[in-house]
Motif scaffolding. Structure first.
Motif, PDB file in Angstrom:
ATOM      1  N   GLY A   1       0.852  -1.200   0.000  1.00  0.00           N
ATOM      2  CA  GLY A   1       0.000   0.000   0.000  1.00  0.00           C
ATOM      3  C   GLY A   1       0.880   1.240   0.000  1.00  0.00           C
ATOM      4  O   GLY A   1       1.819   1.317   0.783  1.00  0.00           O
ATOM      5  N   LEU A   2       0.605   2.181  -0.895  1.00  0.00           N
ATOM      6  CA  LEU A   2       1.435   3.376  -0.999  1.00  0.00           C
ATOM      7  C   LEU A   2       0.583   4.635  -0.898  1.00  0.00           C
ATOM      8  O   LEU A   2      -0.508   4.708  -1.486  1.00  0.00           O
ATOM      9  N   VAL A   3       1.102   5.629  -0.179  1.00  0.00           N
ATOM     10  CA  VAL A   3       0.407   6.906  -0.022  1.00  0.00           C
ATOM     11  C   VAL A   3       1.332   8.004  -0.528  1.00  0.00           C
ATOM     12  O   VAL A   3       2.514   8.031  -0.184  1.00  0.00           O
ATOM     13  N   GLY A   4       0.798   8.914  -1.339  1.00  0.00           N
ATOM     14  CA  GLY A   4       1.630  10.015  -1.837  1.00  0.00           C
ATOM     15  C   GLY A   4       0.895  10.771  -2.924  1.00  0.00           C
ATOM     16  O   GLY A   4      -0.237  10.431  -3.287  1.00  0.00           O
ATOM     17  N   GLU A   5       1.551  11.790  -3.456  1.00  0.00           N
ATOM     18  CA  GLU A   5       0.893  12.586  -4.502  1.00  0.00           C
ATOM     19  C   GLU A   5       0.671  11.733  -5.747  1.00  0.00           C
ATOM     20  O   GLU A   5      -0.395  11.712  -6.342  1.00  0.00           O
ATOM     21  N   ASN A   6       1.734  11.010  -6.127  1.00  0.00           N
ATOM     22  CA  ASN A   6       1.657  10.095  -7.266  1.00  0.00           C
ATOM     23  C   ASN A   6       2.598   8.939  -6.967  1.00  0.00           C
ATOM     24  O   ASN A   6       3.784   9.167  -6.754  1.00  0.00           O
ATOM     25  N   VAL A   7       2.084   7.714  -6.931  1.00  0.00           N
ATOM     26  CA  VAL A   7       2.913   6.615  -6.412  1.00  0.00           C
ATOM     27  C   VAL A   7       3.357   5.621  -7.488  1.00  0.00           C
ATOM     28  O   VAL A   7       4.009   4.632  -7.182  1.00  0.00           O
ATOM     29  N   GLN A   8       2.987   5.881  -8.758  1.00  0.00           N
ATOM     30  CA  GLN A   8       3.266   4.885  -9.792  1.00  0.00           C
ATOM     31  C   GLN A   8       4.774   4.579  -9.917  1.00  0.00           C
ATOM     32  O   GLN A   8       5.183   3.420  -9.995  1.00  0.00           O
ATOM     33  N   ALA A   9       5.604   5.650  -9.885  1.00  0.00           N
ATOM     34  CA  ALA A   9       7.049   5.437 -10.018  1.00  0.00           C
ATOM     35  C   ALA A   9       7.581   4.609  -8.847  1.00  0.00           C
ATOM     36  O   ALA A   9       8.424   3.716  -9.031  1.00  0.00           O
ATOM     37  N   ALA A  10       7.070   4.887  -7.663  1.00  0.00           N
ATOM     38  CA  ALA A  10       7.513   4.134  -6.476  1.00  0.00           C
ATOM     39  C   ALA A  10       7.095   2.672  -6.597  1.00  0.00           C
ATOM     40  O   ALA A  10       7.876   1.756  -6.304  1.00  0.00           O
ATOM     41  N   ALA A  11       5.848   2.433  -7.051  1.00  0.00           N
ATOM     42  CA  ALA A  11       5.364   1.049  -7.215  1.00  0.00           C
ATOM     43  C   ALA A  11       6.199   0.328  -8.264  1.00  0.00           C
ATOM     44  O   ALA A  11       6.603  -0.828  -8.070  1.00  0.00           O
ATOM     45  N   ASN A  12       6.497   1.015  -9.365  1.00  0.00           N
ATOM     46  CA  ASN A  12       7.316   0.391 -10.415  1.00  0.00           C
ATOM     47  C   ASN A  12       8.714   0.036  -9.901  1.00  0.00           C
ATOM     48  O   ASN A  12       9.298  -0.973 -10.297  1.00  0.00           O
ATOM     49  N   SER A  13       9.242   0.889  -8.997  1.00  0.00           N
ATOM     50  CA  SER A  13      10.617   0.664  -8.539  1.00  0.00           C
ATOM     51  C   SER A  13      10.754  -0.613  -7.707  1.00  0.00           C
ATOM     52  O   SER A  13      11.854  -1.119  -7.526  1.00  0.00           O
ATOM     53  N   ILE A  14       9.630  -1.161  -7.194  1.00  0.00           N
ATOM     54  CA  ILE A  14       9.706  -2.407  -6.404  1.00  0.00           C
ATOM     55  C   ILE A  14       8.834  -3.505  -7.028  1.00  0.00           C
ATOM     56  O   ILE A  14       8.441  -4.463  -6.359  1.00  0.00           O
ATOM     57  N   ALA A  15       8.543  -3.355  -8.325  1.00  0.00           N
ATOM     58  CA  ALA A  15       7.559  -4.244  -8.964  1.00  0.00           C
ATOM     59  C   ALA A  15       7.960  -5.720  -8.956  1.00  0.00           C
ATOM     60  O   ALA A  15       7.100  -6.594  -9.046  1.00  0.00           O
ATOM     61  N   ALA A  16       9.267  -5.997  -8.814  1.00  0.00           N
ATOM     62  CA  ALA A  16       9.693  -7.410  -8.830  1.00  0.00           C
ATOM     63  C   ALA A  16       9.628  -8.069  -7.455  1.00  0.00           C
ATOM     64  O   ALA A  16      10.023  -9.223  -7.299  1.00  0.00           O
ATOM     65  N   CYS A  17       9.136  -7.351  -6.450  1.00  0.00           N
ATOM     66  CA  CYS A  17       9.028  -7.963  -5.113  1.00  0.00           C
ATOM     67  C   CYS A  17       7.881  -8.979  -5.133  1.00  0.00           C
ATOM     68  O   CYS A  17       7.046  -8.964  -6.044  1.00  0.00           O
ATOM     69  N   PRO A  18       7.813  -9.879  -4.151  1.00  0.00           N
ATOM     70  CA  PRO A  18       6.792 -10.946  -4.220  1.00  0.00           C
ATOM     71  C   PRO A  18       5.350 -10.499  -3.939  1.00  0.00           C
ATOM     72  O   PRO A  18       4.473 -11.354  -3.795  1.00  0.00           O
ATOM     73  N   ALA A  19       5.082  -9.195  -3.883  1.00  0.00           N
ATOM     74  CA  ALA A  19       3.709  -8.737  -3.610  1.00  0.00           C
ATOM     75  C   ALA A  19       2.782  -9.102  -4.761  1.00  0.00           C
ATOM     76  O   ALA A  19       3.163  -9.023  -5.935  1.00  0.00           O
ATOM     77  N   THR A  20       1.543  -9.480  -4.443  1.00  0.00           N
ATOM     78  CA  THR A  20       0.596  -9.876  -5.483  1.00  0.00           C
ATOM     79  C   THR A  20      -0.351  -8.729  -5.853  1.00  0.00           C
ATOM     80  O   THR A  20      -1.031  -8.790  -6.874  1.00  0.00           O
ATOM     81  N   LYS A  21      -0.413  -7.696  -5.027  1.00  0.00           N
ATOM     82  CA  LYS A  21      -1.337  -6.602  -5.310  1.00  0.00           C
ATOM     83  C   LYS A  21      -0.779  -5.289  -4.758  1.00  0.00           C
ATOM     84  O   LYS A  21      -0.091  -5.294  -3.732  1.00  0.00           O
ATOM     85  N   TYR A  22      -1.106  -4.180  -5.451  1.00  0.00           N
ATOM     86  CA  TYR A  22      -0.674  -2.854  -5.009  1.00  0.00           C
ATOM     87  C   TYR A  22      -1.899  -1.968  -4.822  1.00  0.00           C
ATOM     88  O   TYR A  22      -2.748  -1.889  -5.719  1.00  0.00           O
ATOM     89  N   PHE A  23      -1.984  -1.318  -3.668  1.00  0.00           N
ATOM     90  CA  PHE A  23      -3.060  -0.355  -3.404  1.00  0.00           C
ATOM     91  C   PHE A  23      -2.429   1.026  -3.236  1.00  0.00           C
ATOM     92  O   PHE A  23      -1.281   1.146  -2.796  1.00  0.00           O
ATOM     93  N   SER A  24      -3.218   2.049  -3.532  1.00  0.00           N
ATOM     94  CA  SER A  24      -2.671   3.396  -3.323  1.00  0.00           C
ATOM     95  C   SER A  24      -3.758   4.369  -2.897  1.00  0.00           C
ATOM     96  O   SER A  24      -4.939   4.178  -3.203  1.00  0.00           O
ATOM     97  N   VAL A  25      -3.321   5.414  -2.210  1.00  0.00           N
ATOM     98  CA  VAL A  25      -4.160   6.607  -2.007  1.00  0.00           C
ATOM     99  C   VAL A  25      -3.303   7.750  -2.522  1.00  0.00           C
ATOM    100  O   VAL A  25      -2.187   7.962  -2.038  1.00  0.00           O
ATOM    101  N   THR A  26      -3.793   8.444  -3.521  1.00  0.00           N
ATOM    102  CA  THR A  26      -2.971   9.475  -4.160  1.00  0.00           C
ATOM    103  C   THR A  26      -3.699  10.813  -4.237  1.00  0.00           C
ATOM    104  O   THR A  26      -4.912  10.891  -4.093  1.00  0.00           O
ATOM    105  N   GLY A  27      -2.911  11.838  -4.509  1.00  0.00           N
ATOM    106  CA  GLY A  27      -3.467  13.185  -4.657  1.00  0.00           C
ATOM    107  C   GLY A  27      -2.523  14.182  -4.014  1.00  0.00           C
ATOM    108  O   GLY A  27      -1.703  13.819  -3.173  1.00  0.00           O
TER     109      GLY A  27
END
Ligand code: FAD
Length: 344
Positions: free
Chosen positions: A42-68
């Motif tokens: 789960g990621l919180v921030g103005e825009n989290v796509q770059a952060a999610a991409n930077s760890i995309a190879a981790c074993p997580a099966t789903k990504y949630f975000s609250v952005t703005g």
């Protein structure tokens, strides 16, 4: 079956800081050793796509975000609402988060809202039997405790510097945005600026290899019956500039400024190491002109290799507090060390 949620906030420019990667390492390691568990992010921030991409190879099966825009800066009301919404969407039973000042303030309150529990300053997460076990230190790092909880969701805030950072590779992450209402009532606090010391005045460097500690001896009368504070300042500054070491101090030395005595101008109470000071983590520590008393050395708990320079062969360091004690004049030793470092 546990659902482990790694909950992180992005930095101002959208990246993930090292403490977030360390918490991810702890979450991924727990997921690996806990049969049947699920790992989500789960990621919180103005825009989290770059952060999610930077760890995309981790074993997580789903990504949630609250952005703005309103989630860029730390603000209790918005951060708590965002964390609560992500925890609910992910059906998280274990929430692992970096113990940043932003999350430390917010997540115990979110645990309360969700009927869960929170543990701060956690330095280890593992599985004992088939139960999740965390460890943390009590009584100013004198006792280590391992504990388990049945209550869920369980918020575990990982102390920065206590874990290796996750090295997982980048990729493309699909992020599910969770809507959070932001009425004006949750936006009353506004960050209007950041005050911080000049870059070259910043002497506390948590990522440095070496902790350099100064004690009151630097300001005491020396063999010639005189004090040598300007020379002490020059030697200490020189060593810090050459090595980029982090600067620590004994209580006696930082207290002297409050007592109006000659004092090293760049020290503040934030540099104090010990029972009533900080417990930093560094690979090596060098103590100079400091007696090595118990209330001071408890702050050295997480320094892997300890060395000290003191004129007194009976100082505290000689009694098992240091790996190596040089019985020598720190003015002479540091002068020579700086000379050798300058040639490298
Ligand atoms: C409840 C409580 C909490 C405390 N918490 C802390 C804490 O968090 N952190 C902390 O630091 N202290 C703490 N203290 C204080 C602590 O007990 C000591 O008083 C303090 O650490 C001493 O500081 P110092 O070693 O710099 O000074 P000093 O005890 O004055 O020692 C100076 C040393 O410098 C050496 N020296 C002088 N000249 C030279 C030279 N040229 N070369 C080499 N060596 C030289 C001397 O031999 C001497 O050993 C606490 C005390 C109490 C009661």
């Amino acid at each position: 079956m546990e659902t482990i949620l790694l909950l992180a906030h992005t930095e101002t420019y959208g990246s993930l800081a090292k403490p977030a990667r360390e918490a991810l390492h702890a979450a991924a390691t727990l997921h690996k050793s806990l049969a049947g568990s699920k790992l989500v992010v789960g990621l919180v921030g103005e825009n989290v796509q770059a952060a999610a991409n930077s760890i995309a190879a981790c074993p997580a099966t789903k990504y949630f975000s609250v952005t703005g825009k309103e989630f860029c800066q730390a603000r209790y009301a918005g951060d708590a609402a965002a964390a609560e919404a992500i925890c609910k969407s992910a059906h998280a039973t274990i929430v692992i988060a970096p113990a940043t000042s932003r999350w430390n303030r917010v997540l115990p309150g979110v645990a309360q809202r969700l009927g869960g529990r929170a543990d701060t300053h956690v330095t280890g997460v593992g599985v004992g039997g088939d139960k999740v076990t965390v460890s943390r230190w009590y009584y100013r790092q004198r006792m280590e405790v391992a504990l388990q909880r049945t209550q869920r969701p369980w918020f575990i805030l990982i102390d920065p510097g206590s874990q290796p950072a996750c090295e997982c590779h980048a990729g493309n992450a699909t992020v599910e945005n969770v809507a959070v209402a932001s009425p004006d009532s949750v936006k009353r606090t506004v960050v209007i600026g950041i005050r911080e010391p000049r870059a070259d005045a910043q002497t506390i460097r948590p990522d440095a290899q070496v902790l350099f500690v100064t004690g009151a001896g630097w300001t005491k009368k020396q063999a010639d019956g005189q004090t040598h504070v300007p020379e002490a300042e020059k030697l200490i500054r020189g060593f810090l500039q050459l090595t980029r070491a982090s600067l620590g101090s004994s209580k006696s030395l930082v207290d002297q400024s409050g007592e109006g005595q000659a004092v090293l101008s760049f020290l503040s109470h934030l540099n104090q190491i010990g029972q009533t000071g900080a417990t930093p983590r560094h690979a090596k520590g060098l103590s100079t002109c400091c007696h090595g008393e118990e209330p001071h050395t408890v702050g050295w708990r997480f320094i892997a290799e300890r060395r000290a320079v003191n004129l007194d062969p009976n100082c505290g360091w000689a009694r098992g507090k240091a790996d190596v004690l040089y019985v020598a004049d720190a003015f002479a030793v540091m002068g020579k060390v700086n000379e050798l470092l300058a040639k490298m």
